[in-house]
Design a protein around this motif. Structure first.
Motif, PDB file in Angstrom:
ATOM      1  N   GLU A 247       0.855  -1.183   0.000  1.00 40.03           N
ATOM      2  CA  GLU A 247       0.000   0.000   0.000  1.00 40.03           C
ATOM      3  C   GLU A 247       0.887   1.228   0.000  1.00 40.03           C
ATOM      4  OE1 GLU A 247      -2.354  -0.385   3.583  1.00 40.03           O
ATOM      5  OE2 GLU A 247      -4.081  -0.984   2.388  1.00 40.03           O
ATOM      6  N   PHE A 248       0.433   2.249  -0.681  1.00 36.66           N
ATOM      7  CA  PHE A 248       1.130   3.524  -0.687  1.00 36.66           C
ATOM      8  C   PHE A 248       0.164   4.579  -0.166  1.00 36.66           C
ATOM      9  CE2 PHE A 248       3.613   0.908  -3.383  1.00 36.66           C
ATOM     10  CZ  PHE A 248       4.906   1.399  -3.314  1.00 36.66           C
ATOM     11  N   PHE A 249       0.739   5.702   0.273  1.00 38.29           N
ATOM     12  CA  PHE A 249      -0.065   6.740   0.909  1.00 38.29           C
ATOM     13  C   PHE A 249       0.292   8.103   0.338  1.00 38.29           C
ATOM     14  CE2 PHE A 249       0.691   3.192   3.706  1.00 38.29           C
ATOM     15  CZ  PHE A 249      -0.604   2.828   4.048  1.00 38.29           C
ATOM     16  N   THR A 250      -0.734   8.942   0.239  1.00 39.45           N
ATOM     17  CA  THR A 250      -0.546  10.316  -0.200  1.00 39.45           C
ATOM     18  C   THR A 250      -1.332  11.224   0.744  1.00 39.45           C
ATOM     19  OG1 THR A 250      -2.452  10.212  -1.688  1.00 39.45           O
ATOM     20  CG2 THR A 250      -0.295   9.726  -2.652  1.00 39.45           C
ATOM     21  N   ALA A 251      -0.895  12.463   0.818  1.00 43.55           N
ATOM     22  CA  ALA A 251      -1.610  13.464   1.616  1.00 43.55           C
ATOM     23  C   ALA A 251      -2.247  14.463   0.657  1.00 43.55           C
ATOM     24  CB  ALA A 251      -0.650  14.190   2.551  1.00 43.55           C
ATOM     25  N   GLU A 252      -3.364  15.010   1.068  1.00 41.71           N
ATOM     26  CA  GLU A 252      -3.991  16.104   0.321  1.00 41.71           C
ATOM     27  C   GLU A 252      -2.991  17.247   0.258  1.00 41.71           C
ATOM     28  OE1 GLU A 252      -5.896  18.433  -1.796  1.00 41.71           O
ATOM     29  OE2 GLU A 252      -7.116  16.690  -1.270  1.00 41.71           O
ATOM     30  N   LYS A 253      -2.756  17.779  -0.927  1.00 43.82           N
ATOM     31  CA  LYS A 253      -1.755  18.844  -1.098  1.00 43.82           C
ATOM     32  C   LYS A 253      -2.369  20.250  -1.007  1.00 43.82           C
ATOM     33  CE  LYS A 253       1.537  15.886  -2.297  1.00 43.82           C
ATOM     34  NZ  LYS A 253       2.167  15.168  -1.249  1.00 43.82           N
ATOM     35  N   ASP A 254      -3.676  20.348  -1.154  1.00 43.58           N
ATOM     36  CA  ASP A 254      -4.346  21.651  -1.059  1.00 43.58           C
ATOM     37  C   ASP A 254      -4.456  22.021   0.426  1.00 43.58           C
ATOM     38  OD1 ASP A 254      -6.264  23.725  -0.768  1.00 43.58           O
ATOM     39  OD2 ASP A 254      -7.327  23.093  -2.579  1.00 43.58           O
ATOM     40  N   ILE A 255      -3.637  22.953   0.867  1.00 37.08           N
ATOM     41  CA  ILE A 255      -3.554  23.268   2.295  1.00 37.08           C
ATOM     42  C   ILE A 255      -4.864  23.837   2.832  1.00 37.08           C
ATOM     43  CG2 ILE A 255      -2.605  25.614   2.200  1.00 37.08           C
ATOM     44  CD1 ILE A 255      -1.396  22.704   4.443  1.00 37.08           C
ATOM     45  N   TRP A 256      -5.649  24.482   1.996  1.00 39.21           N
ATOM     46  CA  TRP A 256      -6.961  24.969   2.434  1.00 39.21           C
ATOM     47  C   TRP A 256      -7.874  23.786   2.760  1.00 39.21           C
ATOM     48  CZ3 TRP A 256      -8.956  28.755   4.798  1.00 39.21           C
ATOM     49  CH2 TRP A 256     -10.330  28.923   4.837  1.00 39.21           C
ATOM     50  N   LYS A 257      -7.868  22.753   1.923  1.00 34.44           N
ATOM     51  CA  LYS A 257      -8.668  21.556   2.200  1.00 34.44           C
ATOM     52  C   LYS A 257      -8.173  20.874   3.470  1.00 34.44           C
ATOM     53  CE  LYS A 257     -10.012  20.477  -2.542  1.00 34.44           C
ATOM     54  NZ  LYS A 257      -9.837  19.523  -3.665  1.00 34.44           N
ATOM     55  N   VAL A 258      -6.863  20.843   3.659  1.00 32.51           N
ATOM     56  CA  VAL A 258      -6.281  20.257   4.867  1.00 32.51           C
ATOM     57  C   VAL A 258      -6.781  21.019   6.099  1.00 32.51           C
ATOM     58  CG1 VAL A 258      -4.115  19.920   6.156  1.00 32.51           C
ATOM     59  CG2 VAL A 258      -4.220  19.335   3.718  1.00 32.51           C
ATOM     60  N   THR A 259      -6.729  22.332   6.030  1.00 33.42           N
ATOM     61  CA  THR A 259      -7.172  23.164   7.154  1.00 33.42           C
ATOM     62  C   THR A 259      -8.648  22.917   7.464  1.00 33.42           C
ATOM     63  OG1 THR A 259      -5.539  24.844   6.607  1.00 33.42           O
ATOM     64  CG2 THR A 259      -7.384  25.542   7.993  1.00 33.42           C
ATOM     65  N   ARG A 260      -9.469  22.902   6.430  1.00 30.19           N
ATOM     66  CA  ARG A 260     -10.903  22.656   6.638  1.00 30.19           C
ATOM     67  C   ARG A 260     -11.146  21.283   7.247  1.00 30.19           C
ATOM     68  NH1 ARG A 260     -12.807  24.520   0.972  1.00 30.19           N
ATOM     69  NH2 ARG A 260     -13.674  22.433   1.025  1.00 30.19           N
ATOM     70  N   GLN A 261     -10.395  20.286   6.801  1.00 29.75           N
ATOM     71  CA  GLN A 261     -10.573  18.938   7.337  1.00 29.75           C
ATOM     72  C   GLN A 261     -10.159  18.878   8.811  1.00 29.75           C
ATOM     73  OE1 GLN A 261     -12.186  16.546   5.853  1.00 29.75           O
ATOM     74  NE2 GLN A 261     -11.908  15.155   7.581  1.00 29.75           N
ATOM     75  N   ILE A 262      -9.080  19.534   9.152  1.00 31.30           N
ATOM     76  CA  ILE A 262      -8.645  19.576  10.556  1.00 31.30           C
ATOM     77  C   ILE A 262      -9.694  20.279  11.411  1.00 31.30           C
ATOM     78  CG2 ILE A 262      -6.941  20.577  12.149  1.00 31.30           C
ATOM     79  CD1 ILE A 262      -4.812  20.008   9.957  1.00 31.30           C
ATOM     80  N   VAL A 263     -10.242  21.377  10.912  1.00 32.10           N
ATOM     81  CA  VAL A 263     -11.285  22.107  11.642  1.00 32.10           C
ATOM     82  C   VAL A 263     -12.499  21.200  11.869  1.00 32.10           C
ATOM     83  CG1 VAL A 263     -12.986  23.979  11.427  1.00 32.10           C
ATOM     84  CG2 VAL A 263     -10.569  24.432  10.990  1.00 32.10           C
ATOM     85  N   LYS A 264     -12.934  20.500  10.832  1.00 28.96           N
ATOM     86  CA  LYS A 264     -14.099  19.611  10.965  1.00 28.96           C
ATOM     87  C   LYS A 264     -13.827  18.492  11.966  1.00 28.96           C
ATOM     88  CE  LYS A 264     -14.950  18.493   6.659  1.00 28.96           C
ATOM     89  NZ  LYS A 264     -15.509  18.168   5.335  1.00 28.96           N
ATOM     90  N   GLU A 265     -12.641  17.901  11.908  1.00 31.72           N
ATOM     91  CA  GLU A 265     -12.313  16.818  12.831  1.00 31.72           C
ATOM     92  C   GLU A 265     -12.200  17.299  14.266  1.00 31.72           C
ATOM     93  OE1 GLU A 265     -12.044  13.371  12.686  1.00 31.72           O
ATOM     94  OE2 GLU A 265     -13.051  13.745  10.773  1.00 31.72           O
ATOM     95  N   ARG A 266     -11.552  18.442  14.471  1.00 34.00           N
ATOM     96  CA  ARG A 266     -11.419  18.975  15.835  1.00 34.00           C
ATOM     97  C   ARG A 266     -12.796  19.296  16.406  1.00 34.00           C
ATOM     98  NH1 ARG A 266      -6.504  21.747  17.527  1.00 34.00           N
ATOM     99  NH2 ARG A 266      -7.566  21.596  19.495  1.00 34.00           N
ATOM    100  N   LYS A 267     -13.662  19.864  15.586  1.00 30.41           N
ATOM    101  CA  LYS A 267     -15.022  20.172  16.044  1.00 30.41           C
ATOM    102  C   LYS A 267     -15.736  18.882  16.450  1.00 30.41           C
ATOM    103  CE  LYS A 267     -19.374  22.280  14.634  1.00 30.41           C
ATOM    104  NZ  LYS A 267     -20.344  21.250  14.308  1.00 30.41           N
ATOM    105  N   LYS A 268     -15.645  17.862  15.606  1.00 28.53           N
ATOM    106  CA  LYS A 268     -16.319  16.588  15.873  1.00 28.53           C
ATOM    107  C   LYS A 268     -15.743  15.910  17.116  1.00 28.53           C
ATOM    108  CE  LYS A 268     -15.404  12.783  13.541  1.00 28.53           C
ATOM    109  NZ  LYS A 268     -15.215  11.888  12.402  1.00 28.53           N
ATOM    110  N   ARG A 269     -14.432  15.953  17.293  1.00 26.61           N
ATOM    111  CA  ARG A 269     -13.781  15.226  18.378  1.00 26.61           C
ATOM    112  C   ARG A 269     -13.748  15.987  19.696  1.00 26.61           C
ATOM    113  NH1 ARG A 269      -9.591  11.317  16.270  1.00 26.61           N
ATOM    114  NH2 ARG A 269     -10.149  11.008  14.092  1.00 26.61           N
ATOM    115  N   GLU A 270     -13.799  17.327  19.640  1.00 24.18           N
ATOM    116  CA  GLU A 270     -13.622  18.108  20.864  1.00 24.18           C
ATOM    117  C   GLU A 270     -14.825  18.969  21.213  1.00 24.18           C
ATOM    118  OE1 GLU A 270      -9.859  20.202  20.575  1.00 24.18           O
ATOM    119  OE2 GLU A 270      -9.019  18.485  19.513  1.00 24.18           O
ATOM    120  N   LEU A 271     -15.278  19.780  20.264  1.00 23.80           N
ATOM    121  CA  LEU A 271     -16.340  20.733  20.581  1.00 23.80           C
ATOM    122  C   LEU A 271     -17.692  20.042  20.755  1.00 23.80           C
ATOM    123  CD1 LEU A 271     -17.001  23.676  21.081  1.00 23.80           C
ATOM    124  CD2 LEU A 271     -17.389  23.946  18.623  1.00 23.80           C
ATOM    125  N   GLU A 272     -18.035  19.127  19.862  1.00 24.43           N
ATOM    126  CA  GLU A 272     -19.337  18.465  19.965  1.00 24.43           C
ATOM    127  C   GLU A 272     -19.496  17.663  21.263  1.00 24.43           C
ATOM    128  OE1 GLU A 272     -19.915  16.442  16.226  1.00 24.43           O
ATOM    129  OE2 GLU A 272     -20.097  18.343  15.142  1.00 24.43           O
TER     130      GLU A 272
END
Length: 168
Positions: free
Chosen positions: A81-106
């Motif tokens: 298996e090989f792995f890649t990361a999303e290169k669009d830093i705006w998408k990365v930021t939005r994904q981190i925001v969504k995950e932090r909200k789901k894991r911490e704020l909610e």
């Protein structure tokens, strides 16, 4: 500064910053490595580059996939298996925001909702102080959630434009 030194410094710094974003250092370092890698990397490649164990690599890659920051990639003719990361830093930021909200704020808001149902006479100063504080924190958390939702849905230009207006 030569590319290899700059890359090592970026990976090390991203790892340190990651601890402030709610992820562990190794997870952030793997993410940084995949961000700056032009080609997909195997777990073996990641282990060698970062000098980490297979278990550490696999556990953190799995968590990065759970966060939506890394994807599995299949290469023709390869069994690994090989792995890649999303290169669009705006998408990365939005994904981190969504995950932090789901894991911490909610979960915090759910806890505060439960705590707001405390039994007792609302005229008692201890009960009133507790209920008022829980209400105010819940209200702030709900507003923060709405702001994070807006940010997660926004595109980069809208967000940056509003940030500039806010800072003026």
């Amino acid at each position: 500064m030569k590319l290899n030194e700059a890359k090592r410094q970026f990976i090390s710094s991203w790892g340190a910053f990651g601890t402030h974003w709610g992820i562990n250092r190794t997870m952030a370092q793997i993410h940084a490595l995949l961000l700056v890698s032009p080609d997909p990397m195997s777990a073996d490649d990641i282990m060698e580059e970062l000098d980490i164990s297979r278990g550490n690599a696999n556990m953190n890659i799995r968590e990065l996939i759970n966060w939506g920051l890394v994807q599995r990639t299949l290469l023709t003719g390869e069994r690994k298996e090989f792995f890649t990361a999303e290169k669009d830093i705006w998408k990365v930021t939005r994904q981190i925001v969504k995950e932090r909200k789901k894991r911490e704020l909610e979960p915090l808001i759910n806890l505060l909702n439960d705590l707001s149902e405390v039994e007792g006479d609302r005229k008692d100063k201890h009960v009133k102080t507790f209920v008022d504080m829980v209400h105010n924190i819940r209200k702030l958390g709900s507003q923060a959630g709405k702001t994070l939702d807006t940010m997660a849905k926004a595109d980069e230009h809208w967000f940056l434009g509003n940030l500039v207006k806010f800072l003026k």
